[in-house]
Design a protein around this motif. Structure first.
Motif, mmCIF file in Angstrom:
data_model
loop_
_atom_site.group_PDB
_atom_site.id
_atom_site.type_symbol
_atom_site.label_atom_id
_atom_site.label_comp_id
_atom_site.label_asym_id
_atom_site.label_seq_id
_atom_site.Cartn_x
_atom_site.Cartn_y
_atom_site.Cartn_z
ATOM 1 N N GLU A 181 -1.707 -12.125 -1.857
ATOM 2 C CA GLU A 181 -1.278 -11.578 -3.144
ATOM 3 C C GLU A 181 -0.863 -10.121 -3.001
ATOM 4 N N CYS A 182 -1.622 -9.388 -2.225
ATOM 5 C CA CYS A 182 -1.313 -7.968 -2.009
ATOM 6 C C CYS A 182 0.029 -7.786 -1.312
ATOM 7 N N SER A 183 0.274 -8.577 -0.279
ATOM 8 C CA SER A 183 1.531 -8.425 0.451
ATOM 9 C C SER A 183 2.716 -8.856 -0.395
ATOM 10 N N GLN A 184 2.538 -9.897 -1.212
ATOM 11 C CA GLN A 184 3.623 -10.327 -2.099
ATOM 12 C C GLN A 184 3.914 -9.266 -3.157
ATOM 13 N N ALA A 185 2.859 -8.700 -3.720
ATOM 14 C CA ALA A 185 3.041 -7.660 -4.734
ATOM 15 C C ALA A 185 3.717 -6.429 -4.130
ATOM 16 N N ALA A 186 3.275 -6.031 -2.951
ATOM 17 C CA ALA A 186 3.863 -4.852 -2.308
ATOM 18 C C ALA A 186 5.344 -5.070 -2.012
ATOM 19 N N ARG A 208 -5.892 -1.483 -5.921
ATOM 20 C CA ARG A 208 -6.793 -2.631 -5.827
ATOM 21 C C ARG A 208 -6.765 -3.220 -4.414
ATOM 22 N N CYS A 209 -5.598 -3.250 -3.834
ATOM 23 C CA CYS A 209 -5.463 -3.840 -2.503
ATOM 24 C C CYS A 209 -6.069 -2.941 -1.419
ATOM 25 N N LYS A 210 -6.007 -1.657 -1.626
ATOM 26 C CA LYS A 210 -6.596 -0.715 -0.671
ATOM 27 C C LYS A 210 -8.105 -0.622 -0.847
ATOM 28 N N GLY A 211 -8.576 -0.937 -2.040
ATOM 29 C CA GLY A 211 -9.999 -0.854 -2.300
ATOM 30 C C GLY A 211 -10.452 0.519 -2.756
ATOM 31 N N HIS A 212 -9.551 1.475 -2.729
ATOM 32 C CA HIS A 212 -9.867 2.815 -3.198
ATOM 33 C C HIS A 212 -8.571 3.530 -3.552
ATOM 34 N N ALA A 213 -8.670 4.546 -4.356
ATOM 35 C CA ALA A 213 -7.491 5.303 -4.749
ATOM 36 C C ALA A 213 -6.959 6.086 -3.557
ATOM 37 N N THR A 214 -5.645 6.133 -3.434
ATOM 38 C CA THR A 214 -5.034 6.877 -2.346
ATOM 39 C C THR A 214 -4.017 7.860 -2.915
#
Length: 107
Positions: free
Chosen positions: A36-41, A89-95
């Motif tokens: 899901e993360c790779s598709q969204a990105a 959300r995909c990174k698990g933390h704010a960047t």
């Protein structure tokens, strides 16, 4: 003399709406799946490029501020917001280095 009318192509809006559609569920999950993360990105990056190019070429450079240009500007902001949340959300933390920030569009 004939007039040249510039308009934002419908495909650009379709890219933006698709990115928003793909990224929204990812943004709402606490721990989204890697697929899901790779598709969204991928969807967000494609939409960003097409919307940015259309805005620069069809709206800003031509100094045209039509309904389509206004709507495109709104859509860019909407997609930007949901894509940034999905990236976090995909990174698990704010960047600080989200795609939108790297290209200089985030304030």
């Amino acid at each position: 003399m004939s007039e040249v009318h510039h308009a934002v192509p419908i495909e650009v809006f379709a890219d933006g709406l698709e990115a928003r559609k793909v990224a929204t569920p990812v943004a709402k999950k606490k721990k989204p799946e890697e697929l899901e993360c790779s598709q969204a990105a991928a969807s967000c990056e494609k939409a960003f490029r097409s919307m940015r190019d259309a805005y620069v070429l069809d709206c800003r450079e031509q100094a045209i501020f039509s309904h389509r240009c206004s709507r495109l500007s709104d859509l860019i902001n909407e997609v930007q917001d949901v894509c940034e949340v999905s990236y976090k959300r995909c990174k698990g933390h704010a960047t600080e280095g989200t795609f939108w920030q790297m290209v200089g569009l985030r304030r």
